[in-house]
Design a protein around this motif. Sequence first.
Motif, short mmCIF file in Angstrom:
data_model
loop_
_atom_site.label_atom_id
_atom_site.label_comp_id
_atom_site.label_asym_id
_atom_site.label_seq_id
_atom_site.Cartn_x
_atom_site.Cartn_y
_atom_site.Cartn_z
N TYR A 1 -27.21 9.04 6.57
CA TYR A 1 -25.83 8.98 7.05
C TYR A 1 -25.05 8.03 6.15
O TYR A 1 -25.58 7.00 5.72
CB TYR A 1 -25.77 8.47 8.49
N GLU A 2 -23.79 8.37 5.89
CA GLU A 2 -22.92 7.49 5.12
C GLU A 2 -21.49 7.66 5.58
O GLU A 2 -21.13 8.68 6.17
CB GLU A 2 -23.04 7.77 3.62
N LEU A 3 -20.68 6.65 5.32
CA LEU A 3 -19.27 6.73 5.68
C LEU A 3 -18.54 7.68 4.74
O LEU A 3 -18.82 7.72 3.55
CB LEU A 3 -18.60 5.36 5.59
N THR A 4 -17.61 8.42 5.30
CA THR A 4 -16.69 9.21 4.48
C THR A 4 -15.56 8.28 4.04
O THR A 4 -15.50 7.11 4.45
CB THR A 4 -16.10 10.37 5.30
N SER A 5 -14.64 8.80 3.25
CA SER A 5 -13.50 7.96 2.85
C SER A 5 -12.68 7.56 4.09
O SER A 5 -12.20 6.43 4.18
CB SER A 5 -12.63 8.67 1.82
N LEU A 6 -12.56 8.46 5.06
CA LEU A 6 -11.86 8.13 6.31
C LEU A 6 -12.63 7.04 7.07
O LEU A 6 -12.03 6.11 7.62
CB LEU A 6 -11.69 9.38 7.18
N GLY A 7 -13.95 7.15 7.10
CA GLY A 7 -14.78 6.14 7.75
C GLY A 7 -14.64 4.77 7.11
O GLY A 7 -14.64 3.75 7.79
N ARG A 8 -14.49 4.74 5.78
CA ARG A 8 -14.30 3.46 5.09
C ARG A 8 -12.96 2.82 5.47
O ARG A 8 -12.88 1.60 5.60
CB ARG A 8 -14.43 3.63 3.58
N THR A 9 -11.93 3.66 5.69
CA THR A 9 -10.65 3.08 6.12
C THR A 9 -10.78 2.49 7.53
O THR A 9 -10.16 1.48 7.83
CB THR A 9 -9.49 4.10 6.08
N LEU A 10 -11.59 3.13 8.37
CA LEU A 10 -11.82 2.59 9.71
C LEU A 10 -12.55 1.25 9.63
O LEU A 10 -12.22 0.32 10.36
CB LEU A 10 -12.60 3.58 10.58
N ASP A 11 -13.53 1.15 8.73
CA ASP A 11 -14.25 -0.13 8.61
C ASP A 11 -13.31 -1.25 8.19
O ASP A 11 -13.47 -2.39 8.62
CB ASP A 11 -15.41 -0.02 7.61
N GLN A 12 -12.31 -0.96 7.38
CA GLN A 12 -11.35 -1.99 6.97
C GLN A 12 -10.59 -2.54 8.18
O GLN A 12 -10.17 -3.70 8.16
CB GLN A 12 -10.35 -1.41 5.96
N VAL A 13 -10.45 -1.74 9.21
CA VAL A 13 -9.77 -2.17 10.43
C VAL A 13 -10.74 -2.88 11.37
O VAL A 13 -10.41 -3.90 11.97
CB VAL A 13 -9.12 -0.96 11.14
N ILE A 14 -11.95 -2.34 11.50
CA ILE A 14 -12.92 -2.86 12.46
C ILE A 14 -13.61 -4.13 11.97
O ILE A 14 -13.94 -5.00 12.78
CB ILE A 14 -13.97 -1.78 12.82
N ALA A 15 -13.84 -4.27 10.68
CA ALA A 15 -14.56 -5.44 10.15
C ALA A 15 -13.91 -6.76 10.59
O ALA A 15 -14.62 -7.66 11.04
CB ALA A 15 -14.69 -5.35 8.64
N PRO A 16 -12.58 -6.89 10.51
CA PRO A 16 -11.98 -8.15 10.98
C PRO A 16 -12.20 -8.38 12.48
O PRO A 16 -12.34 -9.52 12.92
CB PRO A 16 -10.49 -7.98 10.67
N LEU A 17 -12.26 -7.32 13.26
CA LEU A 17 -12.53 -7.46 14.70
C LEU A 17 -13.95 -7.96 14.94
O LEU A 17 -14.18 -8.85 15.77
CB LEU A 17 -12.29 -6.14 15.42
N ARG A 18 -14.92 -7.41 14.20
CA ARG A 18 -16.31 -7.90 14.32
C ARG A 18 -16.39 -9.36 13.91
O ARG A 18 -17.03 -10.18 14.58
CB ARG A 18 -17.25 -7.05 13.45
N ASP A 19 -15.71 -9.71 12.82
CA ASP A 19 -15.70 -11.11 12.36
C ASP A 19 -15.07 -12.02 13.41
O ASP A 19 -15.57 -13.11 13.68
CB ASP A 19 -14.93 -11.24 11.04
N TRP A 20 -13.94 -11.56 13.99
CA TRP A 20 -13.26 -12.35 15.01
C TRP A 20 -14.20 -12.62 16.19
O TRP A 20 -14.26 -13.73 16.71
CB TRP A 20 -12.00 -11.62 15.48
#
Length: 134
Positions: A80-99
């Motif tokens: 399994y791997e992220l698509t380009s759309l999935g990578r854009t979602l990670d850019q949004v979710i990563a700061p939430l996980r960090d927070w």
Amino acid sequence: MERSVYSAACPTREVLDRVADKWTSLIIGVLAAGPRRYGQIARATEGVSPRVLSRTLRDLERDGLVRRTLLTVSPPAVEYELTSLGRTLDQVIAPLRDWAEQNVDQIYTARRVFDDELDGADRTPWQRGRPVPR
């Protein structure tokens, strides 16, 4: 039609429900590091049941966030791997996980204070800070 997550009839609610899910957030984070096999994802997301992991991966694939690839090895394996759309979602979710990681102690402290103030009081949580009726 104008899109608004605040409208009950808007399909963005379904999307928000998917991307705000705890397991989605964790799986997207694991796959942000690169392609992974099912077992690697399962080990990295401690506590997820096989059923929930399979369902979440299938839903993410259906939504175009994850790509599933059958590897031609013996025995056959899936990656399994992220698509380009999935990578854009990670850019949004990563700061939430960090927070969440940075603020968990403050959240638990606030919970203890809140619970201690209610302990033994004849008040419900929404009455806290208001005079007790006589």
